[in-house]
Motif scaffolding. Structure first.
Motif, PDB file in Angstrom:
ATOM      1  N   TYR A  14       0.830  -1.205   0.000  1.00  0.00           N
ATOM      2  CA  TYR A  14       0.000   0.000   0.000  1.00  0.00           C
ATOM      3  C   TYR A  14       0.861   1.249   0.000  1.00  0.00           C
ATOM      4  CZ  TYR A  14      -3.588   3.269   1.606  1.00  0.00           C
ATOM      5  OH  TYR A  14      -4.453   4.323   1.725  1.00  0.00           O
ATOM      6  N   LEU A  15       1.844   1.291   0.905  1.00  0.00           N
ATOM      7  CA  LEU A  15       2.724   2.461   0.985  1.00  0.00           C
ATOM      8  C   LEU A  15       3.469   2.675  -0.326  1.00  0.00           C
ATOM      9  CD1 LEU A  15       4.152   2.245   4.607  1.00  0.00           C
ATOM     10  CD2 LEU A  15       2.505   3.871   3.667  1.00  0.00           C
ATOM     11  N   GLN A  51      -4.760   8.210  -3.736  1.00  0.00           N
ATOM     12  CA  GLN A  51      -5.640   7.674  -2.696  1.00  0.00           C
ATOM     13  C   GLN A  51      -7.013   7.356  -3.273  1.00  0.00           C
ATOM     14  OE1 GLN A  51      -5.295   6.619   0.351  1.00  0.00           O
ATOM     15  NE2 GLN A  51      -3.115   6.991   0.096  1.00  0.00           N
ATOM     16  N   ASP A  72     -14.541  -5.328   7.389  1.00  0.00           N
ATOM     17  CA  ASP A  72     -15.245  -4.201   8.011  1.00  0.00           C
ATOM     18  C   ASP A  72     -14.267  -3.082   8.374  1.00  0.00           C
ATOM     19  OD1 ASP A  72     -14.256  -6.122   9.785  1.00  0.00           O
ATOM     20  OD2 ASP A  72     -15.454  -5.340  11.433  1.00  0.00           O
ATOM     21  N   ILE A  73     -13.073  -3.471   8.823  1.00  0.00           N
ATOM     22  CA  ILE A  73     -12.037  -2.480   9.152  1.00  0.00           C
ATOM     23  C   ILE A  73     -11.571  -1.786   7.875  1.00  0.00           C
ATOM     24  CG2 ILE A  73      -9.610  -2.299   9.824  1.00  0.00           C
ATOM     25  CD1 ILE A  73     -11.422  -2.423  12.156  1.00  0.00           C
ATOM     26  N   GLU A  76     -14.109   0.686   6.981  1.00  0.00           N
ATOM     27  CA  GLU A  76     -14.055   1.851   7.861  1.00  0.00           C
ATOM     28  C   GLU A  76     -12.874   2.738   7.440  1.00  0.00           C
ATOM     29  OE1 GLU A  76     -14.388   1.026  12.035  1.00  0.00           O
ATOM     30  OE2 GLU A  76     -13.427   2.939  12.527  1.00  0.00           O
ATOM     31  N   TYR A  77     -11.764   2.082   7.140  1.00  0.00           N
ATOM     32  CA  TYR A  77     -10.585   2.812   6.670  1.00  0.00           C
ATOM     33  C   TYR A  77     -10.910   3.546   5.367  1.00  0.00           C
ATOM     34  CZ  TYR A  77      -5.882   3.725   5.014  1.00  0.00           C
ATOM     35  OH  TYR A  77      -4.760   4.337   4.536  1.00  0.00           O
ATOM     36  N   LYS A  80     -12.792   6.761   5.973  1.00  0.00           N
ATOM     37  CA  LYS A  80     -12.025   7.860   6.577  1.00  0.00           C
ATOM     38  C   LYS A  80     -10.930   8.354   5.648  1.00  0.00           C
ATOM     39  CE  LYS A  80     -13.301   6.865  11.223  1.00  0.00           C
ATOM     40  NZ  LYS A  80     -13.093   6.007  12.374  1.00  0.00           N
ATOM     41  N   ILE A  81     -10.195   7.440   5.008  1.00  0.00           N
ATOM     42  CA  ILE A  81      -9.073   7.886   4.177  1.00  0.00           C
ATOM     43  C   ILE A  81      -9.607   8.568   2.912  1.00  0.00           C
ATOM     44  CG2 ILE A  81      -8.603   5.856   2.707  1.00  0.00           C
ATOM     45  CD1 ILE A  81      -5.953   7.801   4.661  1.00  0.00           C
ATOM     46  N   VAL A  84     -10.068  12.082   3.758  1.00  0.00           N
ATOM     47  CA  VAL A  84      -8.756  12.748   3.748  1.00  0.00           C
ATOM     48  C   VAL A  84      -8.369  13.069   2.305  1.00  0.00           C
ATOM     49  CG1 VAL A  84      -6.295  12.451   4.214  1.00  0.00           C
ATOM     50  CG2 VAL A  84      -7.979  11.648   5.881  1.00  0.00           C
ATOM     51  N   ALA A 300     -13.294 -10.165  10.912  1.00  0.00           N
ATOM     52  CA  ALA A 300     -12.226 -10.641  11.791  1.00  0.00           C
ATOM     53  C   ALA A 300     -12.694 -10.724  13.242  1.00  0.00           C
ATOM     54  CB  ALA A 300     -11.027  -9.704  11.694  1.00  0.00           C
ATOM     55  N   GLU A 433     -17.059  -5.169  17.169  1.00  0.00           N
ATOM     56  CA  GLU A 433     -17.638  -5.322  15.838  1.00  0.00           C
ATOM     57  C   GLU A 433     -18.611  -4.174  15.650  1.00  0.00           C
ATOM     58  OE1 GLU A 433     -16.963  -7.052  13.275  1.00  0.00           O
ATOM     59  OE2 GLU A 433     -18.569  -8.401  12.628  1.00  0.00           O
ATOM     60  N   ARG A 434     -18.318  -3.356  14.633  1.00  0.00           N
ATOM     61  CA  ARG A 434     -19.244  -2.257  14.340  1.00  0.00           C
ATOM     62  C   ARG A 434     -20.020  -2.634  13.092  1.00  0.00           C
ATOM     63  NH1 ARG A 434     -17.788   1.893  17.810  1.00  0.00           N
ATOM     64  NH2 ARG A 434     -15.732   1.532  18.680  1.00  0.00           N
TER      65      ARG A 434
END
Lengths: 438, 185
Positions: A14-15, A51, A72-73, A76-77, A80-81, A84, A300, A433-434
């Motif tokens: 990714y980076l 991005q 799910d994470i 969520e990422y 948010k990203i 940004v 997860a 867990e959201r």
């Protein structure tokens, strides 16, 4: 360990992808450096665009890529990203304008150049994307329509941004750089084709069918399905899958639900579903034999990912569903590690799976605490909310490290998180867990 | 824990991207990445008081033009419809009164004349050598009549005037528009 390694592997990739355009911009021939504001604006535009492009990978639900973190994470990422990225991209025209006020003429969609028009189109789509995503419910946009809009706007935003860069970019000054950029953008755009066209095709060849729909409470039910002509899938207890019901696997009507069945049985899969809208209402009335298509397993939030000497499950409302999978799996495995289950809901009628839980308790080392906000007169469980005093009364006092799984309404999870951390329970022993994936 | 890490990752990546962009801007605006070694050599050459031959001017000029100007004006100086002017026969501008000053100013301060839908951005970041070389390349290659080459001293005389794009645009000599000039050949 394997999961940790692949987790780091994907982050490094990714980076690398994020930095690649900046490195490419340094390959000769490069234009002479301009003023600080102009170069800052250009750099922000480029990293923002990268991005934006990477978002298409994040949402494509690649199991290999999402498994180490849980999809799910990743989503969520993504939310948010992407925000940004939009801020960085918005800074691009603003900074240019501060430096060259005469460029205001480029902000007129009817004037300007094709480069500036594509730039404006991209920014306009991005603003619409953000607005429709953050205020979806306020705008009364239903989930399916939002999803189609979201896909279309995303494609327009990236394609227009790429056109803008191709036409205006001083850094895209050779044929091979131009080609590289266009190909990279096309690959990103094609991922959406993979998710929306190719994946459904694969699902079509591995169909499931409805076995039964049985009510649990007034507003929740269990959907049981079985694989149709193939061995089915294995999942980890607590995971979930996206489900489509009906004849077409290309339907956009697709929602995620947690498995409630045991991970040790793969012939019948069951899901806990809370009635929330059109889609869930439609599932409730399907006939046995109706085709079902699965995208999963994902997620997860699983006891198999966080082994502990014992467990504490703190759930509210429909958050009970992954825990049912935990309990059934542990019962099937003859797993007798100590479990404390704190299950909160509004009233007695809302509590689901009570009989199943008391039956499972015979095979498990399980202590159950029901918490009702509005208890009936003869209620002998806890009442109120899962607060400090309640946790004080029930949390195990023994000196072993239990793992905490928390799933419920956001307010409850936040309160429980703060309280558990205050008790000195280390953050790495907590798993949340959201549910809001959309 | 995972949500916590996800939030931290968002913050870390956001900071990384912003600091990367700032570093980029600092390095580029500070001219810390030199575009070519050749230009650097020539700059020292001129500083030492030496004269460049016509071939050297054109060689540097072409490189500067392709990297900084051709994105809009096109490699063959044909421009793009009514967005960006073509640069053919600009000797007519140069011959007019204040023409030499005007041409240099459009590069240092940019220019907005209203003739085209995109303004010329300021490129004062280019060195005196780069500006004169690019101008000489354009004037020599895309004009019929021979012109007197613009010197680095002429360019440096136009620095520090604090002009805006529109102010430069208003001082355009009274000659046919770039569009007409290009067609006249």
């Amino acid at each position: 360990m394997n999961r940790v390694i692949s987790g780091f592997f994907w982050i490094s990739i990714y980076l690398l992808v994020v930095l690649a355009p900046i490195l490419l911009m340094l390959v000769a021939p490069i234009p002479s450096g301009r003023t600080f504001l102009v170069e800052l604006s250009v750099a922000l535009g480029f990293v923002g665009l990268t991005q934006l492009a990477v978002q298409f990978v994040l949402i494509a639900r690649f199991k290999k890529l999402t498994a180490p973190y849980g999809v799910d994470i990743i989503l969520e990422y993504h939310r948010k990203i992407a925000l940004v990225a939009v801020c960085l991209i918005l800074a691009h025209p603003v900074l240019i304008l501060i430096e060259h006020p005469a460029r205001i003429m480029l902000f007129n969609p009817l004037g300007g150049t094709w480069a500036s028009r594509f730039g404006l189109l991209s920014i306009f789509s991005l603003i619409l994307l953000v607005v429709t995503s953050i205020w979806r419910t306020e705008m009364k946009l239903n989930y399916e329509r939002w999803r189609v809009t979201h896909n279309v706007l995303g494609i327009i935003a990236l394609a227009a941004a790429q056109a803008h860069v191709s036409l205006a970019g001083l850094y895209i000054n050779t044929a091979w750089k131009q080609t590289l950029w266009i190909v990279a953008s096309l690959i990103m755009l094609s991922l959406i084709t993979y998710l929306r066209l190719i994946k459904p095709f694969i699902q079509k060849r591995r169909p499931y069918q409805v076995v039964s729909v049985s009510p649990e409470t007034a507003d929740s039910f269990t959907l049981t399905i079985e694989p149709d002509g193939h061995p089915g899938i294995r999942f980890e207890p607590g995971q979930f899958a996206w489900i489509k019901v009906g004849d077409s696997s290309w339907s956009v009507d697709e929602h995620p639900f947690s498995f409630t069945s045991s991970a040790e049985q793969s012939d019948d899969l069951s899901f806990g579903i809370k009635k929330l809208g059109d889609f869930t209402e439609r599932i409730e009335h399907v006939d046995p034999g109706t085709p079902v298509y699965l995208d999963g397993p994902h997620g997860a939030f699983s006891i198999d990912r966080m082994e502990g000497a014992g467990y504490v499950f703190i759930v509210g409302g429909i958050g009970i569903t992954p825990v049912m999978s935990f309990l059934r799996t542990m019962a099937d495995r003859g797993d007798t590690r100590p479990i404390l289950l704190i299950y909160a809901d509004v009233d007695e009628d809302a509590l689901a799976y009570r009989e199943d839980i008391s039956r499972l308790a015979k095979k498990l080392n399980l202590e159950t605490v029901y918490v009702l906000e509005e208890p009936p007169p003869d209620w002998d469980g806890e009442e109120g909310f899962v607060d400090h005093d309640l946790l004080e009364r029930h949390l195990p006092k023994e000196n072993i490290t239990r793992k905490y799984f928390i799933c419920g309404p956001p307010a409850m999870m936040d309160a429980v998180e703060t309280d558990l951390l205050d008790r000195g329970i280390h953050r790495e022993n907590l798993l949340f867990e959201r549910f809001e994936l959309a | 824990m995972r949500h916590f890490i996800a939030n931290i990752t968002v913050a870390v990546i956001a900071l990384l991207l912003i600091s990367l962009a700032c570093t980029w801007a600092l390095v580029r605006s500070g001219q810390l990445i030199l575009t070519t070694e050749k230009e650097f050599e020539m700059q020292r050459f001129i500083a030492a008081g030496a004269d460049l031959s016509n071939e050297e001017w054109l060689e540097i000029g072409e490189a500067v033009y392709i990297r900084n100007c051709a994105a809009c004006h096109a490699q063959a100086a044909t421009g793009q419809s009514n967005y960006y002017p073509a640069l053919w026969n600009q000797d007519r501008v140069l011959e007019a009164e204040n023409g030499r000053e005007y041409v240099i100013q459009t590069i240092i301060y940019g220019s907005a004349t209203g003739l085209y839908s995109a303004p010329m951005p300021p490129l004062g970041n280019l060195s005196d050598l780069q500006i004169s070389a690019a101008l000489n390349y354009v004037l020599h290659t895309f004009s019929e009549a021979p012109v007197d080459f613009i010197t680095t001293d002429e360019v440096s005389a136009q620095r520090d005037l604090q002009l805006r794009e529109r102010e430069v645009g208003r001082t355009r000599p009274d000659v046919p528009s770039p569009f007409e000039l290009s067609g006249s050949r």
